[in-house]
Design a protein around this motif. Structure first.
Motif, PDB file in Angstrom:
ATOM      1  N   GLY A   1       0.061   3.239   3.312  1.00  0.00           N
ATOM      2  CA  GLY A   1       1.304   2.798   3.925  1.00  0.00           C
ATOM      3  C   GLY A   1       1.241   1.359   4.401  1.00  0.00           C
ATOM      4  O   GLY A   1       2.218   0.609   4.243  1.00  0.00           O
TER       5      GLY A   1
ATOM      6  N   ASP B   1      10.367   2.040   2.747  1.00  0.00           N
ATOM      7  CA  ASP B   1      10.514   3.486   2.574  1.00  0.00           C
ATOM      8  C   ASP B   1       9.216   4.109   2.062  1.00  0.00           C
ATOM      9  O   ASP B   1       8.815   5.198   2.497  1.00  0.00           O
ATOM     10  CB  ASP B   1      11.660   3.791   1.600  1.00  0.00           C
ATOM     11  N   MET B   2       8.554   3.405   1.141  1.00  0.00           N
ATOM     12  CA  MET B   2       7.279   3.897   0.632  1.00  0.00           C
ATOM     13  C   MET B   2       6.225   3.920   1.731  1.00  0.00           C
ATOM     14  O   MET B   2       5.423   4.855   1.831  1.00  0.00           O
ATOM     15  CB  MET B   2       6.804   3.022  -0.529  1.00  0.00           C
TER      16      MET B   2
ATOM     17  N   THR C   1       6.758   4.369   4.923  1.00  0.00           N
ATOM     18  CA  THR C   1       7.046   5.513   5.791  1.00  0.00           C
ATOM     19  C   THR C   1       6.649   6.817   5.123  1.00  0.00           C
ATOM     20  O   THR C   1       6.134   7.731   5.781  1.00  0.00           O
ATOM     21  CB  THR C   1       8.538   5.543   6.153  1.00  0.00           C
ATOM     22  N   ASP C   2       6.864   6.909   3.831  1.00  0.00           N
ATOM     23  CA  ASP C   2       6.503   8.135   3.113  1.00  0.00           C
ATOM     24  C   ASP C   2       4.992   8.349   3.117  1.00  0.00           C
ATOM     25  O   ASP C   2       4.516   9.473   3.301  1.00  0.00           O
ATOM     26  CB  ASP C   2       7.026   8.048   1.675  1.00  0.00           C
ATOM     27  N   LEU C   3       4.233   7.271   2.931  1.00  0.00           N
ATOM     28  CA  LEU C   3       2.774   7.385   2.898  1.00  0.00           C
ATOM     29  C   LEU C   3       2.171   7.509   4.292  1.00  0.00           C
ATOM     30  O   LEU C   3       1.149   8.171   4.473  1.00  0.00           O
ATOM     31  CB  LEU C   3       2.174   6.165   2.191  1.00  0.00           C
ATOM     32  N   ASP C   4       2.790   6.868   5.260  1.00  0.00           N
ATOM     33  CA  ASP C   4       2.276   6.915   6.628  1.00  0.00           C
ATOM     34  C   ASP C   4       3.433   6.858   7.614  1.00  0.00           C
ATOM     35  O   ASP C   4       3.864   5.780   8.040  1.00  0.00           O
ATOM     36  CB  ASP C   4       1.314   5.746   6.884  1.00  0.00           C
ATOM     37  N   PRO C   5       3.974   8.016   7.992  1.00  0.00           N
ATOM     38  CA  PRO C   5       5.144   8.036   8.883  1.00  0.00           C
ATOM     39  C   PRO C   5       4.842   7.564  10.304  1.00  0.00           C
ATOM     40  O   PRO C   5       5.766   7.429  11.115  1.00  0.00           O
ATOM     41  CB  PRO C   5       5.559   9.515   8.881  1.00  0.00           C
TER      42      PRO C   5
ATOM     43  N   ARG D   1      -1.912  14.500   1.663  1.00  0.00           N
ATOM     44  CA  ARG D   1      -0.774  13.720   2.140  1.00  0.00           C
ATOM     45  C   ARG D   1      -0.885  13.479   3.651  1.00  0.00           C
ATOM     46  O   ARG D   1      -0.623  12.378   4.136  1.00  0.00           O
ATOM     47  CB  ARG D   1       0.525  14.468   1.803  1.00  0.00           C
TER      48      ARG D   1
END
Length: 930
Positions: A496, A516-517, A519-523, A874
Motif C-alpha cells: 500500500g 484506491d489501490m 487503501t485496498d492493500l493497506d486500509p 491479504r
C-alpha cells in the motif's frame, strides 16, 4: 478517591493515536500560486463565521448563559483552508519492509541461532522491527529480552534505562532517577554488575539490603600490631608500610621493591615526585592490608584511582572504580565525576555517570555539558576509549531526541553518531533512514536524499520513498515518479505504501487509482482517506468528506484525522462536532498545533467554545454516560477533556483518558501526580507498572493500597492483574471475591458496570451461567451497553442461540463503534448470515482478524486452498498477527508446503515465543518426513 467520579475507560480501542503528525498543508500564500478549487468553500465558511461572530451571546441549555468572547476572523482562519494538491503523507522513520512476515521469521531465526553473547544484539534488531508495528507491548517485551541477555555493564545500563524511560517515571512527582522498581531487570545497582545472568533478571534486587557503614573497615585499618619494614617519604612526612604488602599491589611495585633496583635495599624511599600525597599513600598502605577503600573520603579515593593507573594496581583500581560508581546518585554528581572516570578510564564510574544521564532523560539532554559528552567529537572518542560508546546507546538517545524535537541540531548530531556506530546491515539501514527523515523535516532535501539513498543501498527498500520525496521537493517530480513506478513494477507483491507514494507524483484518475489501490492493500494508511476527504470538501461535499474520514476513524483514530474532521465540521456549521474532535485530539496530543502547526489546540477550543452550547459539570456527567452507553469513544474522550478543563486537578478524570498506549500512560502519570491520598497514588502506580509488564509489582501496589484503605479501584486493579493469566478454580474464586469486594465499595455507575461485566466473564469461565447472566443484566441496567455481548455468550452456552443473536443485535443498534458486535453476532447465525456480518465487521474495522480467519476456514472446507491462503495473506500484508500466522502455517502444512509453514511459524513465534500451538506445529513441520 471520590468514588462517584472515578471511572476508567481502559476498553477504548483508539489505535496509533499518538504517532501521527500534521495532517495537511495549508494554502498559506494564495497570491503566489494558482487559485485552488476551494474558493466557494472559503467564501461560505468566512460568511458563516462572520454571521456567528455578530451574535452577542449564545443561550445554553443549562441554567447558565455564556457571553461570546471577542473572536476575530483572522484568529479563526489565519492560514487558509486545506488544499488537496499540497497534502502529503509522513515518512515513517522506523524500519518498514516489503515482506514483514519474512523479516519477522528472519529475526526469530537469528535469535534462536545466536550464541549467549550475541542474543542481546539479536533482540535489539527485533526491537527496531517492532518499533515500526502498532503494538508497543511487542517492543517492550523485546527490549526486556535484550536487557535480560545483556552481558556487559554498558549494555545493561542503556537497556535498563530505556525500560525505565518507557514508563516515563521522570514525570512522576516525588521520584528520583535512581529509584528502583524492585527487580534486577531495571535496578540501577544490578546494571553495574557485569556478567551474563539471564535467569536472575526478574528476581528481586538487593536494593533493600542495609549497606555496610564502613565501621569494620576502620577497625581493620588499625596499625597497632603491624610490623612495618619500609617507609615512603613524601615531602616532610614519612608513611610507614609493609614491603611485601605494597609489592603485592602491582608488578611495578614488586619490581621496584624486589626486582634488584636500588629501592630494594632502602628502608626509606623518596616518593615526593610521584604525584601522590602523604594522605593518599597512607590510604594505599591501608588498602594493601584490608583491600577496601570505603572508609576514605572521596578526594582520597580519586587520588588512589590515579595512583592505581600510574602504577598498574589492578585490584586497587577495581576497588576505587566500584566504590566511586556507587556514589553517583544525581546529575550534578555524575557531571562532576565523569571527568575523573574518563581521564582514568574507570569503566564502572563512567557507566554509573552515563546511567544517571540516561535515567534523567529527556531533561538531561537539555544540559549543554551532557550534550557535549555525547555529541562532541572529543566526548565520543573518550566514551569509546573507555568502552561506553555503542550503537545501542545512540539508538536510545536519538529515539528520545526525535520524539522531543525532530528538527534540532542535537537530534542530527546524535543520529550522526548512530551512523558512525552502525556496523550490521540493519543498523546502517535504520541510522541512515532516520537521518534522512530528520533532514527532510529540516527541509535539507539534498542531504535527505543522500541519507535515504545510503539506507536503500544498505538494503532498506522503504527508504526509496524518502529518495523519491527528496527529489520531488527539489523539483524533480518525474524522477520521483520513475523511482516509485520502477519499485512497483519490480515488486512481486506491491504494498500500500508504494502506491500511496506514487500517487503524489501523478494526477487525475491515475492519482485516485493509486490511492484506491493503497487503501485496498493497506486500509490502515490514513493519507488516502484524508486526500479524498479534502477533495470532496473542495467540491462542497462536506457530508461525503466526513463520511470518508469516518471510514478510518471507526478503527484508527489519530490527531491529524481528528483535526481534519474538525475543520470540515466548521465548514458544515457543526461547531459542536468540531469542538468534540479537537477536545478528543487534545487527549491524544495535549500540545498539538493545528493549521500548519501555527495554532495550539487549546486556543481553538477557546475560540469555538462561545459558539456552542455550554455545559456545567453535571451536564458533563450526563453526556459522559450517554457517550459511554452508546460506545462512542471519541465523544467520551471529548467530554472528559471538557470536565478536566472545568476542574484540572481531578486525577480521577485523567484516568478516563485511557485510549492509545502513549496517551494512557501520560494520563496515568498525571493522575498519579494529582492524587490527594497515598492509597489513590498507589493504584495509579500499580496501573503504570501493570501496563509496562510488571504484573507482580502492580499486585503489590494494589495490596498496599488496600491495606491503607479499601477502595473500588484497588480491588479492581488486583482482580484485573490476577485475571490476566490462565485461572485455575481456586484463583477464579479469589478473583470473584475481589470483584465482589470492589462492588461493595463506593464508585460510579460506569466503573461498576465494568466490574459487573468482568465478574460475569469469570462466572462464565467457572460455568456459573445464571450468576453471570445476573451480572450482565445488572450492568445493562446501569447503561453498560457492552454487557450485551456477555449476555449473548451466556445464552449461547445455554443453547438459546436466538436470544444470543438478539442480544448482539441490540448492541449493534446502540453502539456507535459496532464492528466487534457484528463479528460476535456472526457466531450465533447460519453461514450465509455469518458471512454477511463478518463482511460488515471487516468493512468497519479491517484490523479485526477473526473475519479473515473464518472466511479462510470456510474456503479450506470447500477445498479452495489458494483462495484461503490469499484471504489470510491479504490481512497479513498490513497486520502481522499471531492467529493469522498460525492458521496460515497450518494451512501450508496441510498442503505439504513445509518451507512456507516453517516461515509463518517463525514469524508467529517472533510475535509470541511462548505460543504453545505454534511451537507444536513448528516442531512438527521440522521433523524429517518418512
Amino acid at each position: 478517591m471520590q468514588p462517584n467520579l472515578f471511572t476508567t475507560m481502559r476498553s477504548l480501542k483508539l489505535i496509533e493515536g499518538c504517532k501521527a503528525t500534521q495532517v495537511y498543508a495549508l494554502n498559506n500564500n494564495p497570491s503566489s500560486s494558482p487559485p485552488p478549487p476551494t474558493t466557494s468553500l472559503r467564501e461560505k465558511v468566512l460568511q458563516h463565521l462572520q454571521d456567528h461572530l455578530r451574535v452577542n451571546s449564545i443561550r445554553s441549555k443549562s441554567s447558565r448563559t455564556h457571553q461570546n468572547a471577542a473572536v476575530s476572523l483572522d484568529s479563526l482562519l489565519p492560514h487558509g483552508l486545506p488544499v488537496s494538491d499540497l497534502l502529503e503523507p509522513r515518512i515513517d522513520p522506523s524500519l518498514k519492509f516489503v515482506d514483514s512476515i519474512e523479516k519477522l521469521a528472519e529475526v526469530h531465526r537469528r535469535i534462536e541461532n545466536s550464541s549467549q553473547l550475541e542474543k542481546s544484539e539479536a533482540f535489539l534488531e527485533q526491537c527496531a522491527i517492532f518499533r515500526g508495528l502498532t503494538d508497543p507491548k511487542l517492543f517492550r517485551r523485546s527490549l526486556r529480552s535484550a536487557r535480560q541477555h545483556a552481558v556487559n555493564v554498558h549494555a545493561k545500563v542503556v537497556l535498563s534505562s530505556w525500560l525505565r524511560y518507557e514508563r516515563r517515571e521522570d514525570e512522576l512527582i516525588g521520584t528520583t532517577s535512581m529509584d528502583c522498581c524492585g527487580r534486577n531487570l531495571e535496578c540501577p545497582n544490578a546494571s553495574l554488575v557485569s556478567g551474563y545472568h539471564p535467569e536472575s533478571v526478574y528476581d528481586r534486587c538487593l536494593c533493600s539490603r542495609v549497606e555496610t557503614n564502613g565501621g569494620d573497615c576502620v577497625s581493620e585499618c588499625s596499625t597497632s600490631e603491624v610490623d612495618y619494614d619500609i617507609s615512603f617519604c613524601i615531602g616532610d612526612e614519612e608513611v610507614r608500610c609493609v614491603r611485601y604488602k605494597i609489592a603485592s599491589l602491582s608488578r611495578p611495585f614488586k619490581a621496584m621493591l624486589y626486582g634488584g633496583f636500588r629501592e630494594m635495599r632502602l628502608s626509606a624511599i623518596n616518593f615526593t615526585n610521584n604525584g601522590v600525597s602523604a594522605e593518599g599513600m597512607r590510604a594505599a598502605e591501608a588498602f594493601s592490608r584490608v583491600g577496601k577503600v570505603e572508609m576514605f573520603p572521596i578526594n582520597i579515593v580519586l587520588e588512589l584511582l590515579t595512583l592505581a593507573n600510574r602504577f598498574c594496581c589492578d585490584e586497587l583500581k577495581t576497588a576505587c572504580d566500584s566504590y566511586l560508581s556507587r556514589l553517583v546518585k544525581d546529575l550534578d554528581g555524575a557531571l562532576s565525576l565523569i571527568e575523573y572516570g574518563l581521564e582514568e578510564a574507570a569503566y564502572l564510574l563512567v557507566a554509573a555517570c552515563v546511567q544517571v544521564f540516561l535515567r534523567e532523560l529527556p531533561s538531561s539532554m537539555r544540559n549543554p555539558n551532557v550534550v557535549k559528552i555525547f555529541c562532541s567529537v572529543e566526548g565520543r572518542e573518550r566514551l569509546g576509549l573507555v568502552g561506553h560508546g555503542s550503537f545501542v546507546l545512540y539508538l536510545f538517545l536519538s529515539q528520545i531526541a526525535m520524539e522531543d524535537d525532530m528538527k534540532s541540531n542535537t537530534t542530527v548530531m546524535l543520529l550522526e553518531c548512530l551512523v558512525e556506530y552502525a556496523v550490521e546491515a540493519w543498523q546502517k539501514q535504520l541510522a541512515c533512514h532516520q537521518l534522512g527523515a530528520v533532514m527532510l523535516e529540516r527541509k535539507e532535501h539534498k542531504d535527505a536524499e543522500r541519507w535515504f539513498s545510503s539506507a536503500a543501498e544498505a538494503g532498506h527498500v522503504y527508504s526509496l520513498v524518502g529518495v523519491a520525496r527528496s527529489k520531488f521537493k527539489r523539483g524533480h517530480r518525474y524522477s520521483a515518479y520513475k523511482i516509485m513506478n520502477s519499485l512497483i513494477s519490480d515488486c512481486s507483491a506491491a504494498t500500500g505504501w508504494m502506491h500511496q507514494e506514487r500517487s503524489l507524483y501523478c494526477s487525475g484518475k491515475e492519482k485516485l487509482l493509486d490511492l484506491d489501490m493503497a487503501t485496498d492493500l493497506d486500509p490502515t494508511l490514513t493519507f488516502p482517506y484524508k486526500f479524498r476527504a479534502v477533495s470532496l470538501a473542495e467540491e462542497s461535499q462536506f457530508g461525503a468528506a466526513v463520511a470518508e474520514l469516518n471510514k478510518i476513524m471507526g478503527f484508527k483514530v489519530s490527531p491529524d484525522c481528528l483535526e481534519m474532521r474538525a475543520w470540515i465540521s466548521i465548514a458544515m456549521e457543526d461547531y459542536e462536532g468540531a469542538l468534540k474532535d479537537i477536545r478528543a485530539l487534545l487527549t491524544l496530543e495535549p500540545n498539538f498545533l493545528m493549521f500548519n502547526k501555527k495554532i495550539h489546540g487549546d486556543h481553538m477550543v477557546e475560540l469555538l467554545r462561545p459558539l456552542v452550547q455550554q455545559w456545567n459539570q453535571a451536564d458533563c456527567w450526563m453526556q459522559l454516560y450517554d457517550r459511554w452507553s452508546s460506545v462512542d469513544d471519541i465523544g467520551s474522550l471529548a467530554v472528559v477533556h471538557h470536565m478536566l478543563a472545568n476542574d484540572p486537578g481531578k486525577s480521577l478524570l485523567r484516568f478516563r483518558q485511557l485510549n492509545c498506549q502513549k496517551a494512557a500512560m501520560r494520563s496515568l502519570r498525571l493522575a498519579r501526580n494529582h492524587s490527594k491520598s497515598d492509597h489513590e497514588r498507589l493504584v495509579y502506580e500499580g496501573w503504570i507498572l501493570y501496563d509496562t509488564g510488571h504484573r507482580e509489582e502492580a499486585l503489590a501496589k494494589a495490596e498496599e493500597s488496600i491495606s491503607i484503605q479499601r477502595s473500588f479501584e484497588a480491588y479492581f486493579l488486583k482482580a484485573y492483574a490476577l485475571a490476566d493469566s490462565a485461572l485455575d478454580p481456586e484463583s477464579s474464586k479469589y478473583v470473584i471475591q475481589l470483584l465482589e469486594e470492589a462492588l461493595r465499595c463506593p464508585s460510579d455507575g460506569l466503573r461498576k458496570g465494568q466490574a459487573l461485566n468482568n465478574l460475569g466473564s469469570v462466572y462464565v469461565d467457572c460455568d456459573k451461567l445464571d450468576l453471570a447472566a445476573d451480572c450482565y443484566t445488572n450492568a445493562l441496567n446501569i447503561k453498560h451497553t457492552r454487557a450485551h455481548q456477555g449476555l449473548a455468550r451466556v445464552y449461547h452456552l445455554k443453547h438459546q442461540r436466538k436470544w444470543a443473536y438478539d442480544e448482539m443485535t441490540k448492541l449493534i443498534e446502540k453502539a456507535r463503534n459496532n464492528a466487534s458486535a457484528f463479528e460476535k453476532r456472526s457466531e450465533y447465525c447460519d453461514r450465509e448470515m455469518a458471512q454477511s456480518d463478518l463482511g460488515m465487521a471487516t468493512l468497519l474495522d479491517p484490523l479485526r482478524t477473526y473475519p479473515y480467519r473464518y472466511r479462510a476456514a470456510v474456503l479450506m472446507d470447500d477445498h479452495k486452498e489458494t483462495e484461503a491462503i490469499e484471504e489470510l495473506s491479504r490481512a497479513l500484508a498490513f497486520k502481522p498477527d499471531l492467529q493469522l500466522l498460525h492458521l496460515r502455517a497450518a494451512f501450508y502444512d496441510s498442503m505439504g508446503k513445509s518451507a512456507e509453514a516453517i516461515r509463518d511459524c517463525e514469524a508467529a513465534l517472533s510475535l509470541d515465543p511462548n505460543h504453545t500451538d505454534t511451537i507444536d506445529l513448528y516442531n512438527k513441520t521440522r521433523e524429517p518426513q518418512p
